[in-house]
Design a protein around this motif. Structure first.
Motif, PDB file in Angstrom:
ATOM      1  N   PHE A  88       0.826  -1.209   0.000  1.00  0.00           N
ATOM      2  CA  PHE A  88       0.000   0.000   0.000  1.00  0.00           C
ATOM      3  C   PHE A  88       0.858   1.256   0.000  1.00  0.00           C
ATOM      4  CE2 PHE A  88      -2.702   3.133   2.260  1.00  0.00           C
ATOM      5  CZ  PHE A  88      -3.783   3.142   1.389  1.00  0.00           C
ATOM      6  N   SER A  89       2.027   1.178   0.651  1.00  0.00           N
ATOM      7  CA  SER A  89       2.872   2.368   0.783  1.00  0.00           C
ATOM      8  C   SER A  89       3.380   2.877  -0.553  1.00  0.00           C
ATOM      9  CB  SER A  89       4.055   2.063   1.711  1.00  0.00           C
ATOM     10  OG  SER A  89       4.967   1.161   1.077  1.00  0.00           O
ATOM     11  N   PHE A  90       3.548   1.976  -1.521  1.00  0.00           N
ATOM     12  CA  PHE A  90       4.058   2.395  -2.829  1.00  0.00           C
ATOM     13  C   PHE A  90       2.977   3.022  -3.701  1.00  0.00           C
ATOM     14  CE2 PHE A  90       7.188  -0.780  -1.540  1.00  0.00           C
ATOM     15  CZ  PHE A  90       8.362  -0.093  -1.776  1.00  0.00           C
ATOM     16  N   ALA A  91       1.727   2.911  -3.240  1.00  0.00           N
ATOM     17  CA  ALA A  91       0.624   3.473  -4.027  1.00  0.00           C
ATOM     18  C   ALA A  91       0.087   4.757  -3.418  1.00  0.00           C
ATOM     19  CB  ALA A  91      -0.507   2.445  -4.153  1.00  0.00           C
ATOM     20  N   VAL A  92       0.595   5.143  -2.246  1.00  0.00           N
ATOM     21  CA  VAL A  92       0.082   6.314  -1.543  1.00  0.00           C
ATOM     22  C   VAL A  92       1.218   7.298  -1.297  1.00  0.00           C
ATOM     23  CG1 VAL A  92      -1.050   7.118   0.559  1.00  0.00           C
ATOM     24  CG2 VAL A  92      -1.705   4.929  -0.434  1.00  0.00           C
ATOM     25  N   ASP A  93       0.999   8.553  -1.680  1.00  0.00           N
ATOM     26  CA  ASP A  93       2.035   9.571  -1.543  1.00  0.00           C
ATOM     27  C   ASP A  93       2.325   9.926  -0.091  1.00  0.00           C
ATOM     28  OD1 ASP A  93       2.277   9.673  -4.273  1.00  0.00           O
ATOM     29  OD2 ASP A  93       0.843  11.331  -4.494  1.00  0.00           O
ATOM     30  N   ALA A  94       1.358   9.622   0.820  1.00  0.00           N
ATOM     31  CA  ALA A  94       1.560   9.968   2.232  1.00  0.00           C
ATOM     32  C   ALA A  94       2.701   9.181   2.853  1.00  0.00           C
ATOM     33  CB  ALA A  94       0.272   9.717   3.022  1.00  0.00           C
ATOM     34  N   PHE A  95       3.071   8.065   2.226  1.00  0.00           N
ATOM     35  CA  PHE A  95       4.203   7.277   2.708  1.00  0.00           C
ATOM     36  C   PHE A  95       5.482   7.852   2.122  1.00  0.00           C
ATOM     37  CE2 PHE A  95       1.212   4.087   4.026  1.00  0.00           C
ATOM     38  CZ  PHE A  95       1.867   3.387   5.032  1.00  0.00           C
ATOM     39  N   SER A  96       6.331   8.396   2.985  1.00  0.00           N
ATOM     40  CA  SER A  96       7.628   8.868   2.528  1.00  0.00           C
ATOM     41  C   SER A  96       8.562   7.678   2.334  1.00  0.00           C
ATOM     42  CB  SER A  96       8.222   9.832   3.561  1.00  0.00           C
ATOM     43  OG  SER A  96       8.454   9.142   4.783  1.00  0.00           O
ATOM     44  N   ASP A  97       9.686   7.926   1.699  1.00  0.00           N
ATOM     45  CA  ASP A  97      10.663   6.844   1.511  1.00  0.00           C
ATOM     46  C   ASP A  97      11.150   6.301   2.859  1.00  0.00           C
ATOM     47  OD1 ASP A  97      10.494   6.957  -1.217  1.00  0.00           O
ATOM     48  OD2 ASP A  97      12.232   8.289  -1.462  1.00  0.00           O
ATOM     49  N   ALA A  98      11.293   7.196   3.841  1.00  0.00           N
ATOM     50  CA  ALA A  98      11.751   6.744   5.162  1.00  0.00           C
ATOM     51  C   ALA A  98      10.742   5.782   5.790  1.00  0.00           C
ATOM     52  CB  ALA A  98      11.968   7.949   6.078  1.00  0.00           C
ATOM     53  N   LEU A  99       9.440   6.093   5.673  1.00  0.00           N
ATOM     54  CA  LEU A  99       8.413   5.203   6.216  1.00  0.00           C
ATOM     55  C   LEU A  99       8.354   3.890   5.443  1.00  0.00           C
ATOM     56  CD1 LEU A  99       5.504   7.701   6.982  1.00  0.00           C
ATOM     57  CD2 LEU A  99       7.101   6.655   8.588  1.00  0.00           C
ATOM     58  N   ARG A 100       8.588   3.962   4.126  1.00  0.00           N
ATOM     59  CA  ARG A 100       8.612   2.721   3.334  1.00  0.00           C
ATOM     60  C   ARG A 100       9.773   1.825   3.766  1.00  0.00           C
ATOM     61  NH1 ARG A 100       7.660   6.461  -1.278  1.00  0.00           N
ATOM     62  NH2 ARG A 100       5.418   6.351  -1.774  1.00  0.00           N
ATOM     63  N   ILE A 101      10.929   2.447   4.012  1.00  0.00           N
ATOM     64  CA  ILE A 101      12.097   1.663   4.457  1.00  0.00           C
ATOM     65  C   ILE A 101      11.811   1.024   5.819  1.00  0.00           C
ATOM     66  CG2 ILE A 101      14.499   1.833   5.231  1.00  0.00           C
ATOM     67  CD1 ILE A 101      14.886   3.996   3.074  1.00  0.00           C
ATOM     68  N   LEU A 102      11.189   1.797   6.737  1.00  0.00           N
ATOM     69  CA  LEU A 102      10.845   1.254   8.047  1.00  0.00           C
ATOM     70  C   LEU A 102       9.908   0.056   7.907  1.00  0.00           C
ATOM     71  CD1 LEU A 102      10.838   1.393  11.148  1.00  0.00           C
ATOM     72  CD2 LEU A 102       8.951   3.037  10.989  1.00  0.00           C
ATOM     73  N   THR A 103       8.920   0.169   7.040  1.00  0.00           N
ATOM     74  CA  THR A 103       7.970  -0.933   6.835  1.00  0.00           C
ATOM     75  C   THR A 103       8.653  -2.124   6.187  1.00  0.00           C
ATOM     76  OG1 THR A 103       6.232   0.740   6.517  1.00  0.00           O
ATOM     77  CG2 THR A 103       5.720  -1.525   5.873  1.00  0.00           C
ATOM     78  N   LEU A 104       9.559  -1.859   5.243  1.00  0.00           N
ATOM     79  CA  LEU A 104      10.279  -2.943   4.570  1.00  0.00           C
ATOM     80  C   LEU A 104      11.159  -3.713   5.548  1.00  0.00           C
ATOM     81  CD1 LEU A 104      11.227  -4.448   2.013  1.00  0.00           C
ATOM     82  CD2 LEU A 104      12.937  -2.633   1.690  1.00  0.00           C
ATOM     83  N   VAL A 105      11.921  -2.993   6.380  1.00  0.00           N
ATOM     84  CA  VAL A 105      12.787  -3.653   7.360  1.00  0.00           C
ATOM     85  C   VAL A 105      11.950  -4.438   8.368  1.00  0.00           C
ATOM     86  CG1 VAL A 105      14.437  -3.253   9.232  1.00  0.00           C
ATOM     87  CG2 VAL A 105      14.646  -1.966   7.090  1.00  0.00           C
ATOM     88  N   ALA A 106      10.820  -3.878   8.789  1.00  0.00           N
ATOM     89  CA  ALA A 106       9.943  -4.581   9.729  1.00  0.00           C
ATOM     90  C   ALA A 106       9.417  -5.871   9.115  1.00  0.00           C
ATOM     91  CB  ALA A 106       8.779  -3.679  10.133  1.00  0.00           C
TER      92      ALA A 106
END
Length: 417
Positions: free
Chosen positions: A245-263
């Motif tokens: 979902f994070s890659f389809a929504v602009d509200a997710f910054s790259d930093a938040l995407r990285i946090l979600t990916l590592v988690a």
């Protein structure tokens, strides 16, 4: 084991317990002779050289009253996982003053202060009702009877110090007259019965034998792995969905995407560790189960669950146009984190809660409230994500050392505190 009065009174302040020294050997021999006379079936004197060897090995604790040694306790570390209470003796004229109880409690406390906690055992004669009473009132239970332990008619009951309360059916307890030794030994031949206390009544002195509900330890461990794996799967599914979902929504910054990916990766690692724990159950002589479960729990808690919870208020703060609504959302998450951490259900709550624990909990709880101010101050989520990573990494590393064990869990190697 010597006979200690059933009326075990509090220990006098005049009695001091200390390690035995070389000059105590004469007093130790005298007490051994007085309490363990040769030729009796219910006591066993020290073997030749036994007291001297135990003294040299630092295995004897003495009770001193008015400058005189009036009692002693001898222990032996049979192996790193098993400590044995070899002898307990109090001069006849000092019995009934609480000295025997104090020595047993010293032994019990030393066992409790050993990490991980070893098995603690002893034996005593079924005729030595006073010693049985002393043991059962201090956490021991008689698990089996052994006929001819020290020779013909020298029967003994094997006692074990329990680390937790066992479950007994209150309707399945029986009283055996203290003099009915053969009947007692026959009852203890059943693996599900244990000697649990001494009972005195107008009819005489009895020992209580209780039927214990057997603990299916392997089954409980298998259930623990199953539940933990299921939780890891649920968290992994949520993180995977959130990552996509994070890659389809602009509200997710790259930093938040990285946090979600590592988690997501760490949660997958937790699931793999749980799989190893399951394999540990099927391997003989494998004592790694507790270690696997500890790593799996810590990875899932601080690598999966916490990032999943923390990323949500950060995303909400990015998309919400209401400052107050963002603050209320962050405050709600903070309160929920605190309630979770102080509850008995948190992973970190399974460990000792000292000052460092509360400092780390406070830091974790402040992270949701810090999301929006840091976003507005820096113009990105990078600093906040870095703070999240540092706090969670410190929490994980703080619990990793072998000296920090889940309460009630035994792991190797053994260390003394």
């Amino acid at each position: 084991m010597t006979s200690e009065s059933l009326a075990d009174s509090p220990l006098s302040d005049a009695v001091v317990l200390r390690p035995a020294v070389d000059s105590d050997i004469g007093a130790l021999r005298a007490i051994d002779s007085a309490c363990f006379p040769a030729g009796r079936a219910d006591v066993e004197p020290a073997h030749e050289g036994e007291l001297e060897g135990a003294l040299a090995a630092g295995q004897i604790t003495v009770a001193v009253r008015d400058g005189s040694v009036v009692g002693f306790m001898q222990t032996e570390l049979l192996n790193p996982d098993h400590i044995y209470l070899a002898a307990l003796a109090v001069r006849p004229e000092h019995q009934g003053s609480g000295i025997g109880g104090a020595l047993v409690r010293r032994f019990r406390d030393e066992v409790a202060d050993t990490t991980p906690r070893p098995s603690a055992t002893t034996v005593t004669s079924p005729q030595n009702v006073a010693m049985i009473d002393l043991l059962t009132r201090n956490g021991f239970v008689g698990t089996r009877g052994i006929r001819d332990y020290f020779g013909p008619d020298k029967h003994r009951v094997y006692f074990q110090l329990k680390s937790r309360q066992r479950v007994a059916d209150p309707d399945d307890r029986s009283l055996v007259p203290a003099v009915a030794v053969d009947h007692l030994l026959d009852l203890l031949a059943d693996a599900e019965t244990q000697l649990t206390s001494v009972v005195r009544s107008f009819q005489g002195t009895f020992v209580e034998v209780s039927r214990i509900e057997a603990e299916d330890r392997a089954g409980l461990r298998a259930d623990e792995v199953s539940v933990s794996t299921g939780e890891a799967g649920a968290v992994l599914a949520a993180l995977t969905f959130l990552l996509g979902f994070s890659f389809a929504v602009d509200a997710f910054s790259d930093a938040l995407r990285i946090l979600t990916l590592v988690a997501t990766i760490l949660t997958l690692g937790a699931a793999q560790v749980y799989a190893n724990a399951s394999g540990s159950l099927s391997r003989l002589q494998d004592d790694q189960f507790a270690g696997y479960m500890k790593w799996g729990n810590l990875l899932l808690e601080f690598g999966g669950v916490y990032p999943l919870v923390l990323v949500l208020p950060a995303v909400f703060a990015n998309v919400s146009e209401s400052l107050w609504l963002s603050l209320i959302t962050s405050l709600a998450v903070t309160v929920l984190i605190i309630l979770y951490e102080v509850s008995p259900f948190s992973i970190s709550g399974r460990y000792s809660r000292d000052l460092a624990f509360w400092v780390l909990v406070s830091a974790s709880a402040l992270l949701p409230l810090a999301a929006m101010p840091l976003q507005q101050w820096t113009g990105s989520d990078t600093v906040w994500v870095a703070a999240v990573a540092v706090v969670l990494l410190v929490r994980l590393l703080w619990l990793v050392p072998g000296s920090r064990q889940e309460l009630g869990v035994r792991m190797r190697p053994m260390r003394r505190r």
